[in-house]
Design an enzyme around this catalytic site. Structure first.
Site, PDB file in Angstrom:
ATOM      1  N   GLU A  31      34.196  65.230  86.807  1.00  0.00           N
ATOM      2  CA  GLU A  31      33.504  65.591  87.947  1.00  0.00           C
ATOM      3  C   GLU A  31      31.913  64.856  88.222  1.00  0.00           C
ATOM      4  OE1 GLU A  31      35.277  66.839  90.456  1.00  0.00           O
ATOM      5  OE2 GLU A  31      36.580  67.208  89.461  1.00  0.00           O
ATOM      6  N   HIS A  33      31.543  61.872  87.557  1.00  0.00           N
ATOM      7  CA  HIS A  33      32.382  60.801  87.939  1.00  0.00           C
ATOM      8  C   HIS A  33      33.087  60.511  89.817  1.00  0.00           C
ATOM      9  CE1 HIS A  33      32.342  59.830  83.018  1.00  0.00           C
ATOM     10  NE2 HIS A  33      31.069  58.587  83.549  1.00  0.00           N
ATOM     11  N   GLN A  57      26.936  47.485  74.365  1.00  0.00           N
ATOM     12  CA  GLN A  57      25.969  48.080  74.868  1.00  0.00           C
ATOM     13  C   GLN A  57      26.119  49.224  73.687  1.00  0.00           C
ATOM     14  OE1 GLN A  57      27.612  49.612  78.674  1.00  0.00           O
ATOM     15  NE2 GLN A  57      26.676  50.995  77.718  1.00  0.00           N
ATOM     16  N   GLY A 142      25.234  57.153  88.462  1.00  0.00           N
ATOM     17  CA  GLY A 142      24.969  58.558  88.656  1.00  0.00           C
ATOM     18  C   GLY A 142      23.310  58.665  88.171  1.00  0.00           C
ATOM     19  N   LYS A 143      21.869  59.367  88.448  1.00  0.00           N
ATOM     20  CA  LYS A 143      20.850  59.967  87.829  1.00  0.00           C
ATOM     21  C   LYS A 143      20.841  60.789  86.305  1.00  0.00           C
ATOM     22  CE  LYS A 143      18.149  61.022  92.270  1.00  0.00           C
ATOM     23  NZ  LYS A 143      18.185  61.764  93.134  1.00  0.00           N
ATOM     24  N   LYS A 144      22.050  61.327  85.888  1.00  0.00           N
ATOM     25  CA  LYS A 144      21.817  61.256  84.740  1.00  0.00           C
ATOM     26  C   LYS A 144      22.054  60.471  83.857  1.00  0.00           C
ATOM     27  CE  LYS A 144      24.018  63.478  81.176  1.00  0.00           C
ATOM     28  NZ  LYS A 144      24.620  62.109  80.072  1.00  0.00           N
ATOM     29  N   GLN A 148      18.995  54.095  83.051  1.00  0.00           N
ATOM     30  CA  GLN A 148      19.644  53.198  83.593  1.00  0.00           C
ATOM     31  C   GLN A 148      19.544  52.950  84.750  1.00  0.00           C
ATOM     32  OE1 GLN A 148      23.969  52.572  81.804  1.00  0.00           O
ATOM     33  NE2 GLN A 148      24.320  53.462  83.436  1.00  0.00           N
ATOM     34  N   SER A 181      30.555  62.415  79.389  1.00  0.00           N
ATOM     35  CA  SER A 181      32.123  61.840  78.475  1.00  0.00           C
ATOM     36  C   SER A 181      30.943  63.126  77.057  1.00  0.00           C
ATOM     37  CB  SER A 181      32.151  61.030  78.247  1.00  0.00           C
ATOM     38  OG  SER A 181      32.578  60.353  79.721  1.00  0.00           O
TER      39      SER A 181
HETATM   40  O1  PAF Z   1      27.292  54.548  82.784  1.00  0.00           O
HETATM   41  C1  PAF Z   1      27.827  54.089  82.070  1.00  0.00           C
HETATM   42  O2  PAF Z   1      29.106  54.573  82.096  1.00  0.00           O
HETATM   43  C2  PAF Z   1      27.555  52.330  81.793  1.00  0.00           C
HETATM   44  O3  PAF Z   1      26.496  52.115  80.977  1.00  0.00           O
HETATM   45  C3  PAF Z   1      28.007  51.127  83.299  1.00  0.00           C
HETATM   46  C4  PAF Z   1      26.664  51.598  84.108  1.00  0.00           C
HETATM   47  C5  PAF Z   1      29.069  51.884  82.522  1.00  0.00           C
HETATM   48  C6  PAF Z   1      27.812  50.381  82.028  1.00  0.00           C
HETATM   49  O4  PAF Z   1      28.852  49.885  80.781  1.00  0.00           O
END
Ligand code: PAF
Length: 281
Positions: A31, A33, A57, A142-144, A148, A181
């Site tokens: 939810e 996302h 990453q 997202g701020k979560k 990032q 997730s």
């Molecule tokens: O937040 C994420 O799911 C990932 O770090 C992103 C921004 C899609 C980059 O792979």
């Protein structure tokens, strides 16, 4: 809604779209996302969501292999929210070994970056590639994933990217656990325990709002509480919200961030704290 994996096909589809808004994801959508996709709709007329588990990453000992890949279910959830789903393969995005990288700002080596070396370099690099492919007027994060968000904001600012970075609020389960997730990895007992992370952050927030300024004492108490409950704590930190630098005197916009392992699952969370003008740190 169209699902596209080839870069050229996506470019063709978006060629005449005047206002593309982009929601990058790694799939396994929840939810949180979907709320970002709904927010995207307020910022443009064509919502593009990407689903791509980005190998760049993940560290060598991280969960790239076991990261859930659920494209079909994800597309069903996005139907009606996104106009286009961009779901490239690793070969589509990295047809040759990636040798050009975005070097993120020093803040990327701190907090989550300290225990995940190279993580934000991989995030910033794939996000810039995706921005260049999708060419959105705005992108939603997202701020979560607070660190990032700030790394991406710094990249957009310092590399003069011509787009707006929009931040979406963290969605929480009824008990307060931030939707993620990775929650799917938790056993029933771990899931019941997981909310202790948010609870500790909330307690620090309340203490600061009540006038406490001994931030390192608050950080250490939260880390000790979690450790005593069986967590392996990466960090609990109170920082300046925009820069993520250690909070200094007079600072009013703070964020309390934490990352900790529950069994084999690493959870992160954060809460913002705005101190009123007369009560700055
Ligand atoms: O937040 C994420 O799911 C990932 O770090 C992103 C921004 C899609 C980059 O792979």
């Amino acid at each position: 809604m169209r699902v596209i994996s080839a870069i050229e096909e996506l470019r063709g589809r978006l060629q005449h779209e005047p206002a593309v808004v982009f929601v990058p994801t790694m799939g396994n959508l929840h939810e949180g996302h979907l709320a970002l996709a709904r927010l995207a709709r307020d910022h443009g007329s064509c919502v593009v969501a990407s689903i791509f588990v980005n190998p760049l990453q993940f560290g060598p000992s991280e969960d790239f292999g076991r990261y859930p890949r659920t494209l079909e279910q994800d597309c069903a959830k996005l139907d009606g929210l996104a106009d286009v789903v961009f779901a490239p393969t690793v070969e589509d995005l990295y047809p040759e070994p990636q040798q050009v990288f975005v070097e993120p700002p020093p803040v990327a080596d701190d907090l989550c970056g300290a225990s995940r070396p190279g993580h934000f370099r991989g995030v910033a690099t794939v996000v810039l590639k995706l921005f260049n492919i999708v060419q959105p007027r705005a992108a939603v994060f997202g701020k979560k994933d607070y660190q990032q968000l700030q790394v991406i904001r710094a990249m957009a600012r310092q590399l003069n990217l011509s787009l707006e970075i929009v931040a979406g609020e963290t969605l929480r389960a009824a008990d307060g656990l931030a939707l993620s997730s990775r929650n799917g990895f938790l056993s029933a007992a771990e899931r019941a325990e997981a909310v202790a992370l948010y609870r500790n952050l909330g307690q620090i927030r309340e203490a600061i709002l009540a006038g406490r300024r001994d931030l390192s004492v608050l950080e250490q108490a939260a880390a000790a509480d979690l450790a005593g409950r069986g967590w392996r704590v990466d960090y609990v930190a109170v920082r300046a919200a925009a820069s993520l630098a250690p909070a200094r005197e007079g600072e009013r916009n703070l964020v309390v961030l934490a990352a900790a392992w529950l069994g084999r699952t690493r959870l992160i969370d954060n809460v913002e704290v705005c101190i009123s003008a007369d009560k700055g740190l």
